[in-house]
Structures are given as C-alpha cells and as structure tokens.
Design a protein around this motif. Sequence first.
Motif, PDB file in Angstrom:
ATOM      1  N   GLU A   1      -1.049  18.645   1.559  1.00 19.28           N
ATOM      2  CA  GLU A   1      -0.574  19.503   0.464  1.00 19.28           C
ATOM      3  C   GLU A   1       0.244  18.751  -0.594  1.00 19.28           C
ATOM      4  N   GLU A   2       1.024  17.782  -0.151  1.00 17.32           N
ATOM      5  CA  GLU A   2       1.965  17.121  -1.056  1.00 17.32           C
ATOM      6  C   GLU A   2       1.453  15.761  -1.510  1.00 17.32           C
ATOM      7  N   VAL A   3       1.451  15.554  -2.816  1.00 23.75           N
ATOM      8  CA  VAL A   3       1.028  14.257  -3.345  1.00 23.75           C
ATOM      9  C   VAL A   3       1.930  13.137  -2.816  1.00 23.75           C
ATOM     10  N   GLU A   4       3.232  13.433  -2.730  1.00 25.63           N
ATOM     11  CA  GLU A   4       4.161  12.393  -2.256  1.00 25.63           C
ATOM     12  C   GLU A   4       3.849  11.972  -0.823  1.00 25.63           C
ATOM     13  N   ALA A   5       3.517  12.949   0.012  1.00 27.73           N
ATOM     14  CA  ALA A   5       3.154  12.627   1.398  1.00 27.73           C
ATOM     15  C   ALA A   5       1.881  11.782   1.419  1.00 27.73           C
ATOM     16  N   GLY A   6       0.986  12.068   0.493  1.00 30.79           N
ATOM     17  CA  GLY A   6      -0.246  11.279   0.378  1.00 30.79           C
ATOM     18  C   GLY A   6       0.059   9.839   0.002  1.00 30.79           C
ATOM     19  N   ARG A   7       0.959   9.687  -0.953  1.00 39.81           N
ATOM     20  CA  ARG A   7       1.335   8.325  -1.368  1.00 39.81           C
ATOM     21  C   ARG A   7       1.949   7.562  -0.183  1.00 39.81           C
ATOM     22  N   ARG A   8       2.771   8.280   0.584  1.00 42.08           N
ATOM     23  CA  ARG A   8       3.381   7.617   1.756  1.00 42.08           C
ATOM     24  C   ARG A   8       2.304   7.233   2.784  1.00 42.08           C
ATOM     25  N   ALA A   9       1.294   8.106   2.938  1.00 46.63           N
ATOM     26  CA  ALA A   9       0.258   7.848   3.948  1.00 46.63           C
ATOM     27  C   ALA A   9      -0.621   6.649   3.581  1.00 46.63           C
ATOM     28  N   VAL A  10      -0.853   6.438   2.283  1.00 44.60           N
ATOM     29  CA  VAL A  10      -1.724   5.312   1.903  1.00 44.60           C
ATOM     30  C   VAL A  10      -0.933   4.007   1.734  1.00 44.60           C
ATOM     31  N   ALA A  11       0.395   4.120   1.655  1.00 42.96           N
ATOM     32  CA  ALA A  11       1.217   2.924   1.398  1.00 42.96           C
ATOM     33  C   ALA A  11       0.979   1.796   2.418  1.00 42.96           C
ATOM     34  N   PRO A  12       0.905   2.096   3.719  1.00 41.48           N
ATOM     35  CA  PRO A  12       0.705   0.981   4.670  1.00 41.48           C
ATOM     36  C   PRO A  12      -0.587   0.207   4.437  1.00 41.48           C
ATOM     37  N   PHE A  13      -1.599   0.851   3.908  1.00 41.81           N
ATOM     38  CA  PHE A  13      -2.873   0.157   3.661  1.00 41.81           C
ATOM     39  C   PHE A  13      -2.736  -0.787   2.461  1.00 41.81           C
ATOM     40  N   ARG A  14      -1.998  -0.309   1.457  1.00 42.55           N
ATOM     41  CA  ARG A  14      -1.742  -1.162   0.287  1.00 42.55           C
ATOM     42  C   ARG A  14      -0.936  -2.398   0.667  1.00 42.55           C
ATOM     43  N   ALA A  15      -0.141  -2.248   1.724  1.00 43.56           N
ATOM     44  CA  ALA A  15       0.765  -3.340   2.100  1.00 43.56           C
ATOM     45  C   ALA A  15       0.110  -4.345   3.049  1.00 43.56           C
ATOM     46  N   LEU A  16      -1.143  -4.108   3.429  1.00 45.29           N
ATOM     47  CA  LEU A  16      -1.774  -5.008   4.408  1.00 45.29           C
ATOM     48  C   LEU A  16      -2.005  -6.404   3.834  1.00 45.29           C
ATOM     49  N   ALA A  17      -2.246  -6.463   2.555  1.00 45.24           N
ATOM     50  CA  ALA A  17      -2.471  -7.740   1.859  1.00 45.24           C
ATOM     51  C   ALA A  17      -2.409  -7.415   0.375  1.00 45.24           C
ATOM     52  N   GLU A  18      -2.363  -8.422  -0.445  1.00 48.29           N
ATOM     53  CA  GLU A  18      -2.415  -8.188  -1.900  1.00 48.29           C
ATOM     54  C   GLU A  18      -3.774  -7.562  -2.230  1.00 48.29           C
ATOM     55  N   PRO A  19      -3.803  -6.282  -2.656  1.00 44.71           N
ATOM     56  CA  PRO A  19      -5.114  -5.682  -2.926  1.00 44.71           C
ATOM     57  C   PRO A  19      -5.866  -6.417  -4.032  1.00 44.71           C
TER      58      PRO A  19
END
Length: 473
Positions: free
Chosen positions: A287-305
Amino acid sequence: MGDNRQDTPRLPLAKPLDEAAIQAFSSRVRGQLIRPEDDGYDEARTVFYGGFDRRPALIVRVKDATDISHVIALARESGLELAIKSGGHSVAGHSTIDGGIVLDITKMKNLELDVEGRTAWAQTGLTAGEYTAAAGAHGLATGFGDTGSVGIGGITLGGGVGYLVRKHGLTIDDLLAAEVVTADGELLRADAKSHPDLFWAIRGGGGNFGVATRFQFRLHEVDEIVGGMLILPATPEVIASFVTEAEAAPEELSTIANVMTAPPMPFLPAEVHGQLVIMAMLVYAGEEVEAGRRAVAPFRALAEPIVDMLKPMPYPQIYPPEEEDFHPTAVARTMFIDSIDRDVSQTILEHLRASEAPMRAAQIRVLGGAMARVPAEATAFAHRSSRIMVNVAAFYEGTQERPAREAWVSRFAAALRQGEGGAYVGFLGEEGEERVREAYPESTWDRLAEIKRRYDSTNLFRLNQNIPPAIEQ
Ligand SMILES: Cc1cc2nc3c(=O)[nH]c(=O)nc-3n(C[C@H](O)[C@H](O)[C@H](O)COP(=O)(O)OP(=O)(O)OC[C@H]3O[C@@H](n4cnc5c(N)ncnc54)[C@H](O)[C@@H]3O)c2cc1C
C-alpha cells in the motif's frame, strides 16, 4: 507411477476436409475460416515462437462458445488433430499443427469488470497485458506472468507465476469460475460447486479437459507499485545475495532475476552489451510507496547498479510495449530448486560463459508467500512448496545450431538439479512424457488422468502437455 497410457478409445482415422464438409461447417459458424489459399493465412498461422512453421488445413477464428462447439465436432468427426490457440505462446508449439485444425480464440476478448464486487469475467482471447491495462484503469489487478502478450487462456490453465505471486499467489488462486466447452461440445460452468472435479483439474492441468471460453477472476487493489528494472553486475556473490534478499523480502515483493547476456539496449552502456548481467524485474505491490522503497533498497545496495529504473508506477506499466514481429527460436528447460548459494551461482555463471549463443539466460524466480499457503492438493498445480523456479534458455538461429543449444541446456539443467526437481507445466517444451509427469506429483497425476477419462475419454484434446485418460477399471 500407474500407467494409464494404453487402451485409450480410438478416434476415427483422420480424413482430409472435403469441400462439402467445409461448406456445411462454414454455414454453422459465426467466426472466420482461414484456409491455406486465403489472404492472411500466413499471419494467422504464426505463433510467438519461431521454429514452428506449420501449415494447418483450417484455422477458425471463433466468435463464441457455440462456434467452439462446432469446431470440436468437426475435429471429432474428421479425426483431424486440433490445436487450441489463445495467446499463441506455447513453448512447445502446441497452438499450431500441420494439416490439422487450429481453434483460434484470439478474437474473443470481452471483459466484464465488476469494480465494486472486485471480480471480472474475461474471455480467453485476451492477453495478460490487455486484461491488466483494463483492470489497472480502476486500480485493480489479477496476477499473470512477466509478459503482456501471453494469453490468459494458456497461462491460467497452467497455473500462472508472475509479479504478484508472493502477494496474491498464482493466477489460478484468483480463478473463481470458468466456462469450458468439453469434448462432447457441451458448455459447462466449472467452479467450487459446479463440476468441482473439472474446476480442480483446469487449475494447473492445462488444456487437457476442454476449451475454456471465459474465466471469472478475483481482482485485487494493486494501484501504484514500486518496481521496474534493476540491472546489476553478474558475480556469484551478487546472484546469491539477490536470492537471499528475495527470500527475506516482504511478500509484497516478487522478483524475477535474469542472469543473461546484456542485449544492445539503448539505455545500457555499449561496453556492457553482450556481457553477463543480472537483469532483474521487481514489483512491490503493497500500500505504501515508502515501504516499497524500503523493500527494494537492499537489492540496490547489492552492487553499483548498471541501470536502476526502480520507481513508483502504475502496475500495468510493468508490461512494456512489445515488438509484434519478434519470434525467437530458443531451447529452454524449466525446474524447481531449493537454494541458490554462491556455489550454485558460480555454476550458473560457468555454464552461461560456456555457451556461444548470443542470447542465453538463467531466469530465477523466488517463490513462497501466498502461493505456498495454498494446500498442494487444492489445485492441479501441486508444486506449492517449491522455493525457486529456474528456467535456462538459449536462442539459436537456424536448425543447425539447435543440437548444440539443446546439449548445453541439458548439461546446464543437470548441473542445477537438486533433489526431486519438478517442472512447471507452463514452461515445458516438447520434452516427452516423463517431463510432463514431472509437472505433477503421482497422486495429482492419477487424479488428473481420472478426470480426463470423465471429460475427454478419447483424448481429443491431446495437442498439449498431455495427460492420457485413465483406463476404466
Ligand atoms: C515470452 C514468454 C513469457 C512467459 N512468461 C510466463 C510467466 O511469467 N509466468 C507463467 O506462468 N508462464 C509464462 N509463460 C508460459 C505461458 O504461460 C505458457 O506458454 C502458456 O501456455 C501460454 O499461453 P497462451 O494462451 O499465450 O498460449 P497458446 O499457445 O495459445 O496456448 C498454449 C496451450 O494452452 C492450452 N490453451 C490455451 N488456451 C486455451 C483455452 N482457452 N482452452 C483450453 N486450452 C487452452 C492449449 O493446450 C494450448 O496448446 C511465458 C511464455 C512465453 C513464451
């Protein structure tokens, strides 16, 4: 495993369609008949995958269930093989046939949305993209797969694993009812109360039991999602960590990670073209965009995209426009496995490096969530507790390349196999009976064969991942 292959009642021997039979048939149907000499024949016989250059004797673009019933009668009486085409994406080429009849549902695209009641009746000629766009206009969705041009007919009957799988389950978990024309031409409603055996079987048993004309689906509120494409460098560590994060993610997040050669896409730096990357699609349907951003953050942090297109967007945008004349030739193998650690990731990369195919991939889908909470015996799709689905694939150009690609895919699949394996029927190619059986545990198979005997004892619907009718005891 019980063998139910012998003694299937015989269909009449096939005889060519004569002019009188065609004329009589044509006076009965409302839809369009397309024959080899007609304009548009080549377009009408084309399916998604190249390599299935088949010439049906007759293609019937049906208008309604009555037409479907007439086509079934024609196939039964003539003995000609019958192919069913909804979206035409069969990996095995089952929606076309040399010398037979193609029952083409692509013009049946009616969709009745009950926005208040959160349900939809959809004719099976609709594609996933068309349905999703129409429902999305109301902030609603039913989950299908990763490709908009796939037909809702085929994907639903196979199970349907897509971007909402962890949040809302398989496509069939939202199937409330279906209308099916059976081998004797009768239109039946199948749901929890009416023909519950048929309703169970069509949720994973494919096109074995009849021609589905309409599905009634549950709709969910899926409006703005956080997701899109994330491209990361393909190292063993990043692949393994991606899987770990996908397993740990909230159920709102489903992922599909393609470890593959980077295509020459304009948004990719030229030096990356042809190199192995992780091209991942993420969908956070909470429901929440902010929660979505938090959920995808670990994937962005795996390496320099390499590319980061993750953003809030309306759900239907997950299906971008597709090239109409894209007809790849490919070999592929599908499987379920339990885990992808660093060693398995290393194996994936070694095999991908060893192939000469310009386009080759290992697709990783972490499952679980809502899909896994449905009991295995509740539907004919029974691999509910499978943790990860992997598809390995290589494109080829020209039949001379095919044997080498086949051999590579077989070696790759064997190297990844863990335990009992299992297969998703929707991704099976023409791989033989044993592989069809891998799609179903033994008890599911036996139950399907018995229901097949009840609804299609002559195996009229056999151009599919076939479940032969059980022998009458
Ligand atoms: C590019 C691509 C991406 C895919 N992605 C996904 C994915 O993300 N998730 C997933 O779960 N699957 C996926 N698939 C697999 C797909 O779900 C199956 O190939 C499915 O069968 C295609 O459905 P279709 O209607 O387009 O195909 P068709 O070729 O028209 O039909 C395939 C078969 O399904 C049966 N069938 C189709 N419609 C009917 C009907 N109305 N009544 C009775 N039988 C019918 C017939 O046996 C037919 O031979 C993908 C396939 C491709 C090619």
